[in-house]
Design a protein around this motif. Structure first.
Motif: not given
Length: 325
Positions: A187-191, A198-199, A201-207
């Motif tokens: 959820g929000e403010f998670g780890r 991680k998924f 962040k990386k999907i958003l960055n095209g990684e």
């Protein structure tokens, strides 16, 4: 009632404290060491949110749990009525890299909390355990009645030790000890070390994203608000003695499905790299909630679809300061 929460700047600790303060709890004390296992900026942001409340309601102390003298000074000053012990070194895989961190934080830290509670006659402790204690259990769903004597990670072993230690203090000193086995909280403010973060962040960055066990992983994802309600129910239910409860989402989800939900919310397809299962991981987690429902009225409400939507929306709204975490 004055409640002391350890790990107050952590994901679950912060979420519990925020909820209790929103409900105008009379007095709340938070302690945390703000360690750097993941970017401390996130913990500082959580703490900033809590510090917005009146100092009459919330006090915070930065301290390591393995420092018995400083802990004792706090307890002698604050004299809490109840402890919610959530502080721990988290992470299954990291426990294989740095087992000493788990010994100090999870084992010695918990021993110190229990010893101080005994000294100051605090009769109830609600403490965090983990679904990891079930190890390679082949029986699904995982029940509190199952044998958990074969952990498969150092992190899991420390959590089982905490449960055993709690029973000793209950038996010898008549302390009410309530352990909560959390199942994949998100959820929000998670780890940021967890897969869903991680998924995203990386999907958003095209990684490229790494998908373990070639995608054949099922997790009982549990949304943070359901966990908070479970903790509060454990706090407010009297006469529990020594008891262990599962807190899960009640609907195990395949990892690929969770990724599909993130892709849908972002409107971006993931670049996937399939890999073998990692040491210490298990392919399936699923909580038997019969006991939790019956004894502490625990009933999770948030579906994985709603929870992922909430998290991704929060991430996108805050991506300017989250992008470097």
């Amino acid at each position: 009632m004055k409640i002391l929460v350890t790990g107050a700047a952590g994901f679950i600790g912060y979420s519990l404290c925020k909820n209790l303060l929103d409900e105008n709890i009379e007095s709340l004390v938070g302690i945390d060491n703000l360690n750097s296992y993941y970017d401390p900026i996130l913990k500082e942001k959580r703490l900033d949110m809590l510090n917005k409340f009146s100092k009459n309601n919330f006090k915070f102390y930065k301290i390591d749990l393995d420092n018995f003298k400083e802990l004792e000074d706090i307890f002698s000053k604050e004299m809490p009525d109840l402890i919610v012990h959530l502080a721990a070194q988290a992470g299954v895989r990291y426990s294989l890299e740095n087992p000493w961190a788990y010994e100090y934080s999870n084992n010695i830290g918990t021993l110190n909390i229990f010893e101080i509670a005994k000294k100051y006659n605090i009769k109830k402790i609600v403490f965090a355990s983990s679904s990891s204690v079930y190890g390679g259990n082949q029986k699904i769903p995982f029940s509190e009645r199952d044998n958990v004597g074969k952990p498969v990670s150092i992190y899991a072993a420390t959590k089982k030790y905490n449960e055993l230690l709690a029973h000793v203090y209950h038996h010898l000193y008549d302390m009410e000890m309530v352990g909560l086995r959390f199942f994949t909280v998100y959820g929000e403010f998670g780890r940021p070390d967890m897969a869903y973060w991680k998924f995203t962040k990386k999907i958003l960055n095209g990684e490229q994203i790494d998908i373990y066990n070639f995608g054949d992983m099922n997790r009982d994802f549990t949304y943070i608000s359901d966990i908070v309600e479970g903790i509060k129910n454990a706090i407010n239910t009297p006469n529990l003695g020594y008891n262990i409860f599962n807190l899960g989402g009640d609907n195990p989800v395949n990892l690929e499905y969770m990724i599909n939900l993130i892709e849908k919310e972002l409107g971006i397809n993931a670049i996937k790299n399939y890999m073998p299962i990692q040491p210490g991981d298990v392919p399936v987690t699923m909580a038997d909630l019969e006991k939790s429902k019956k004894m502490i009225n625990y009933r999770p409400k948030v579906s994985i679809e709603e929870g992922i939507q909430k998290f991704v929306n929060w991430y996108l709204e805050n991506k300017q300061w989250l992008k470097d975490i």
